[in-house]
Design an enzyme around this catalytic site. Structure first.
Site, short mmCIF file in Angstrom:
data_model
loop_
_atom_site.label_atom_id
_atom_site.label_comp_id
_atom_site.label_asym_id
_atom_site.label_seq_id
_atom_site.Cartn_x
_atom_site.Cartn_y
_atom_site.Cartn_z
N HIS A 61 -18.65 20.79 31.29
CA HIS A 61 -17.22 21.56 31.55
C HIS A 61 -15.60 21.32 31.74
CE1 HIS A 61 -17.29 20.69 35.72
NE2 HIS A 61 -16.20 21.90 35.97
N ASP A 65 -11.07 17.06 35.89
CA ASP A 65 -11.67 16.19 36.95
C ASP A 65 -13.76 15.78 36.96
OD1 ASP A 65 -12.62 18.67 37.81
OD2 ASP A 65 -13.63 17.87 39.48
N HIS A 66 -13.61 16.69 35.76
CA HIS A 66 -14.83 16.17 34.43
C HIS A 66 -14.26 15.35 33.30
CE1 HIS A 66 -17.21 18.54 37.90
NE2 HIS A 66 -15.54 18.54 37.82
N HIS A 119 -18.90 29.70 36.84
CA HIS A 119 -17.61 28.67 37.62
C HIS A 119 -16.48 28.05 36.10
CE1 HIS A 119 -15.57 25.27 39.30
NE2 HIS A 119 -15.80 24.44 37.92
N HIS A 179 -19.71 17.23 42.58
CA HIS A 179 -19.37 16.63 43.78
C HIS A 179 -20.19 16.21 45.35
CE1 HIS A 179 -15.21 17.74 41.51
NE2 HIS A 179 -16.24 18.68 40.96
FE FE Z 1 -15.24 19.37 39.37
ZN ZN Z 2 -15.85 22.37 37.74
#
Ligand code: FE
Ligand code: ZN
Length: 267
Positions: A61, A65-66, A119, A179
């Site tokens: 996604h 942070d990805h 999400h 995570h």
């Molecule tokens: Fe994340």
């Molecule tokens: Zn996320």
């Protein structure tokens, strides 16, 4: 801490990034695939240290942070970038949606794509057998060990549906989420189900791993089904706790899930 072997079997390694992210690395011989590289530096270091060639980058996604390291890794290695069709990404060579299959030839590995919105609106997961008896799913920020992702772009009903798809995977499926939220999730899960023996056992083993600085991942679908409240809104103990927290009757799986999500958001 991270060690890659020059093996003809696929090795699955969670590489820590930022404060609590994992970038999953699949490696075999001197070739590698990474999932959700939020930053490039730890991966570039790994590629150099173990002289690995990066074949592919898989994205679940669009959150920074990805995807933060994708452009730099793409430019440095020329790796093929796979990602969700429905999201805006820094770069994507192969946009994917539910039912698509990708063949990672160097790994003799086929991965199937699942749409798991909630999400984010276009979140996807990758599922496949990394060894004949070892299924694995890369599920980003949708299913966590003992928890699930927050609903930034989707509804509780969408998330319940997405988690239902993950629940149907084989029990032994390795859950490779993005995570290290496990202790926080389990601490809360123990409030939901104080009398669940599997949860107490899991809490102890997760604490031991973290005390040693080790990842609590991957988990398995089987373990999540025993201990993760978000996967079991219809279980009486879970539903009852959610009702007590909400202070009103909750008459559907979606209503229980929504209450659990709100409860966790407020802890
Ligand atoms: Fe994340
Ligand atoms: Zn996320």
């Amino acid at each position: 801490m991270v060690h890659i072997e020059d093996s003809e079997r696929i090795q699955l390694t969670p590489v820590p990034a930022f404060s609590d992210n994992y970038i999953w690395v699949l490696s075999k011989g001197r070739r590698a695939v990474v999932v959700d590289p939020g930053e490039a530096a730890p991966i570039e270091k790994l590629l150099k240290e173990y002289q690995l060639t990066l074949d592919s980058i898989l994205i679940t996604h669009h959150h920074p942070d990805h995807v933060g390291g994708v452009l730099q890794l793409k430019q440095a290695t020329g790796a093929t970038v796979y990602g969700p069709l429905g999201e805006t990404l820094p770069v994507c060579d192969v946009p994917l949606k539910e039912g698509d299959e990708i063949a990672l030839d160097a790994f003799n590995l086929d991965l199937t794509v699942l749409d798991i919105p909630g999400h984010t609106a276009g979140h996807i997961a990758y599922f496949g057998y990394i060894e004949p008896n070892t299924p694995a799913v890369f599920c980003g920020d949708t299913l966590f060990a003992g928890g699930c992702g927050r609903l930034f772009e989707g509804t509780p009903a969408q998330m319940v549906n997405s988690l239902a798809k993950l629940k149907e995977l084989p029990l032994e499926t390795l859950v490779c989420c993005a995570h290290e939220y496990t202790l926080s999730n389990l601490r809360w899960a123990l409030k939901v189900e104080p009398d669940n023996p599997a949860l107490h056992k899991r809490w102890e083993s997760a604490q031991q791993l973290r005390d040693k600085g080790l990842p609590t991942l991957p988990s398995t679908i089987g373990l999540e089904l025993e201990t993760n409240p978000f996967l079991r809104p219809l279980q009486e103990t879970v539903a009852q706790s959610a009702q007590n927290w909400a202070g009103r009757p909750l008459t559907s799986a979606v209503a229980v899930f929504a209450s659990l999500r709100e409860w966790k958001n407020n802890t």
